[in-house]
Every structure is written in structure tokens, then in C-alpha cells.
Design a protein around this motif. Structure first.
Motif, PDB file in Angstrom:
ATOM      1  N   SER A  63     -71.903 -23.726   1.335  1.00 32.89           N
ATOM      2  CA  SER A  63     -72.391 -24.907   1.938  1.00 32.89           C
ATOM      3  C   SER A  63     -74.189 -25.777   1.064  1.00 32.89           C
ATOM      4  O   SER A  63     -74.733 -24.639   1.103  1.00 32.89           O
ATOM      5  N   VAL A  64     -73.965 -26.724   0.908  1.00 37.58           N
ATOM      6  CA  VAL A  64     -75.443 -26.852   0.366  1.00 37.58           C
ATOM      7  C   VAL A  64     -75.563 -28.074   1.440  1.00 37.58           C
ATOM      8  O   VAL A  64     -75.496 -29.310   1.367  1.00 37.58           O
ATOM      9  N   ILE A  65     -76.845 -28.657   2.274  1.00 37.95           N
ATOM     10  CA  ILE A  65     -77.467 -29.100   2.649  1.00 37.95           C
ATOM     11  C   ILE A  65     -78.514 -29.745   2.366  1.00 37.95           C
ATOM     12  O   ILE A  65     -79.843 -28.735   2.390  1.00 37.95           O
ATOM     13  N   ARG A  66     -79.440 -30.624   2.977  1.00 36.18           N
ATOM     14  CA  ARG A  66     -80.424 -31.619   2.240  1.00 36.18           C
ATOM     15  C   ARG A  66     -80.868 -32.659   3.934  1.00 36.18           C
ATOM     16  O   ARG A  66     -80.044 -33.284   4.070  1.00 36.18           O
ATOM     17  N   SER A  67     -82.673 -31.724   4.023  1.00 31.90           N
ATOM     18  CA  SER A  67     -82.864 -33.425   5.348  1.00 31.90           C
ATOM     19  C   SER A  67     -84.278 -33.750   4.483  1.00 31.90           C
ATOM     20  O   SER A  67     -84.353 -32.790   3.823  1.00 31.90           O
ATOM     21  N   THR A  68     -84.419 -34.685   5.230  1.00 23.38           N
ATOM     22  CA  THR A  68     -85.880 -35.871   4.713  1.00 23.38           C
ATOM     23  C   THR A  68     -87.114 -34.715   5.375  1.00 23.38           C
ATOM     24  O   THR A  68     -87.988 -35.171   5.377  1.00 23.38           O
ATOM     25  N   ASP A  69     -86.992 -34.819   6.910  1.00 22.13           N
ATOM     26  CA  ASP A  69     -87.936 -34.660   7.455  1.00 22.13           C
ATOM     27  C   ASP A  69     -88.377 -32.889   8.142  1.00 22.13           C
ATOM     28  O   ASP A  69     -88.924 -33.109   9.187  1.00 22.13           O
ATOM     29  N   GLY A  70     -87.707 -32.545   6.559  1.00 23.40           N
ATOM     30  CA  GLY A  70     -87.337 -31.059   7.248  1.00 23.40           C
ATOM     31  C   GLY A  70     -86.985 -30.203   8.259  1.00 23.40           C
ATOM     32  O   GLY A  70     -85.785 -30.516   8.681  1.00 23.40           O
ATOM     33  N   GLY A  71     -87.508 -29.287   9.034  1.00 24.70           N
ATOM     34  CA  GLY A  71     -86.398 -28.365   9.941  1.00 24.70           C
ATOM     35  C   GLY A  71     -87.319 -27.246  10.728  1.00 24.70           C
ATOM     36  O   GLY A  71     -88.671 -26.902  10.695  1.00 24.70           O
ATOM     37  N   VAL A  72     -86.560 -26.732  11.080  1.00 24.66           N
ATOM     38  CA  VAL A  72     -87.236 -25.091  12.294  1.00 24.66           C
ATOM     39  C   VAL A  72     -85.706 -23.901  11.789  1.00 24.66           C
ATOM     40  O   VAL A  72     -84.884 -24.090  12.355  1.00 24.66           O
ATOM     41  N   PHE A  73     -87.023 -23.008  12.037  1.00 30.75           N
ATOM     42  CA  PHE A  73     -85.842 -21.640  11.862  1.00 30.75           C
ATOM     43  C   PHE A  73     -85.963 -20.861  12.983  1.00 30.75           C
ATOM     44  O   PHE A  73     -87.714 -20.801  13.192  1.00 30.75           O
ATOM     45  N   ASN A  74     -85.436 -20.768  13.910  1.00 31.60           N
ATOM     46  CA  ASN A  74     -85.591 -19.616  14.802  1.00 31.60           C
ATOM     47  C   ASN A  74     -85.079 -18.003  14.156  1.00 31.60           C
ATOM     48  O   ASN A  74     -84.244 -17.596  14.077  1.00 31.60           O
ATOM     49  N   ASN A  75     -85.854 -17.035  14.265  1.00 26.26           N
ATOM     50  CA  ASN A  75     -85.210 -16.014  13.809  1.00 26.26           C
ATOM     51  C   ASN A  75     -85.014 -14.888  14.839  1.00 26.26           C
ATOM     52  O   ASN A  75     -84.217 -14.218  13.701  1.00 26.26           O
TER      53      ASN A  75
END
Length: 214
Positions: free
Chosen positions: A178-190
Motif C-alpha cells: 500500500s502507498v498513501i500520501r497526506s498533505t499535512d503530515g502525521g504522527v507515528f506512535n512508536n
């Protein structure tokens, strides 16, 4: 004439006597000002203050590690060139690479072209060609199998104590096929090893066959 001269001298003397307290006070004020000025360090100009931000040591192929409460490695930061600044204890890193070791999960690697670690060792800024990579994870008794994950952006901020990686810049996220793109970033929870994207999100989601680990 002699009497008049004596009267003039007496008048001048009386005037001086009246002015004597003022003269003494003025002299004391000047002396006090001089002493304060002499013992006060000269204020540095803005340019001079900027110049104080100079490295006190540089390490080639440097490494910085931190342990968790159990004595295991919580994270490790590597850099081709590590520059430490004495004035604020911050660190600039050339080609930084950070590995995060969450308990019972695959280690996560984040890297970029340049990095900046604050003096409290709590925030790592990753700038230009920033990436988050998590290898595929096989199923365990407590965790399902997970495909590889790769997130790319121009900037990531690692909140070290919170086990969070975030950005407000566009992200390209690859997870399995899967390939997904976002315009305003995001948050990765480790801790959860999951990412929440913000803004307009578009992409292609592919199902992964059972047992496959793209």
C-alpha cells in the motif's frame, strides 16, 4: 575698600559653605557610578552573543545511547559527524540515524541528511530526506504479523521521551504493498507502531496475502 573686599570674601565663603553638601553629594554620586560601571561586565552585542554559539568538541562517527528502566537499550543515535555546543548543550548531527527499541517489537530506524538534538536530549529534529523505517514483523503470541513500513518526508520531529515522531509536512507512507500520501503530515506512535495521517489523504491500499511479508 578693604572692608568691602572682606565682605565679598565672606559672602563667597558663606556661599561655598551652603553649596558644600551638594558638592559632596555630587562627588559621591559620580564615584558610585564609576565603581558600578567598572565592576559591571560589559553587555555583549547581539553579534557577539551569536558568536558564542561555537562548538566545544566534534566527534566523527559518533554514537549516543540511552537505556530504559530494565537496563536495555531504549534508543541509539549515530552520526557521521557530531558537533556539540557549549552554550546550550545542543548537538548538530550530520547524516543522523536513530534506532528506537520498543519492548517486544521490531526496532524502528529514523534517519535524515541533517539533525539537531536539543540540550535536554528530548527532541531530535530530522531535516531533508527524512525517513521512518520499520522492518516486517512476524506474528507472536501477543502481536499480529506486520508488513514493512516506510514513511518519507522533508522533516520529522522525534519526541524522545514520548516515543512519538511527528511532522506537519507532506508524508508518503508505504506499508506492505500500500502507498498513501497526506498533505499535512502525521504522527507515528512508536509504542503502538502505528501512524495517523492528517490533511488530505490519498493512495492505494493493497491486501497482503496471509503469511506474506513484503
Amino acid at each position: 575698600m578693604q572692608l568691602k573686599a572682606q565682605q565679598i570674601k565672606l559672602s563667597i565663603w558663606r556661599t561655598l559653605l551652603r553649596l558644600m553638601p551638594l558638592l559632596l553629594m555630587g562627588t559621591l554620586t559620580l564615584v558610585t557610578f564609576w565603581l558600578v560601571k567598572k565592576n559591571t561586565p560589559a553587555e555583549k552585542s547581539a553579534i557577539e552573543r551569536v558568536r558564542l554559539h561555537e562548538p566545544d568538541y566534534i566527534i566523527n562517527n559518533g554514537a549516543l545511547s540511552a537505556l530504559n528502566e530494565s537496563g536495555n537499550t531504549k534508543y541509539r543515535v549515530l552520526g557521521k559527524k557530531v558537533t556539540h555546543y557549549d552554550d546550550d548543550a545542543s548537538i548538530d548531527i550530520e547524516t543522523p540515524r536513530m534506532r528506537l527499541f520498543p519492548p517486544e517489537k521490531s526496532p524502528v530506524t529514523v534517519k535524515a541528511d541533517t539533525g539537531h538534538l536539543d540540550g535536554d536530549l528530548t527532541i531530535l529534529d530530522l531535516i531533508d530526506n527524512a525517513e521512518i523505517f520499520r522492518p516486517p514483523q512476524v506474528a507472536t503470541a501477543t502481536e499480529p504479523a506486520r508488513p514493512r513500513m516506510l514513511a518519507r518526508s522533508s522533516y520529522f520531529k522525534v519526541l524522545i521521551n514520548d516515543d512519538i515522531i511527528e511532522t506537519d509536512k507532506p508524508i508518503t507512507l508505504e506499508q506492505g504493498l500500500s502507498v498513501i500520501r497526506s498533505t499535512d503530515g502525521g504522527v507515528f506512535n512508536n509504542i503502538e507502531q502505528s501512524m495517523v495521517l492528517s490533511g488530505q489523504v490519498r493512495g492505494r491500499i493493497e491486501r497482503v496475502q496471509p503469511g506474506a511479508q513484503p
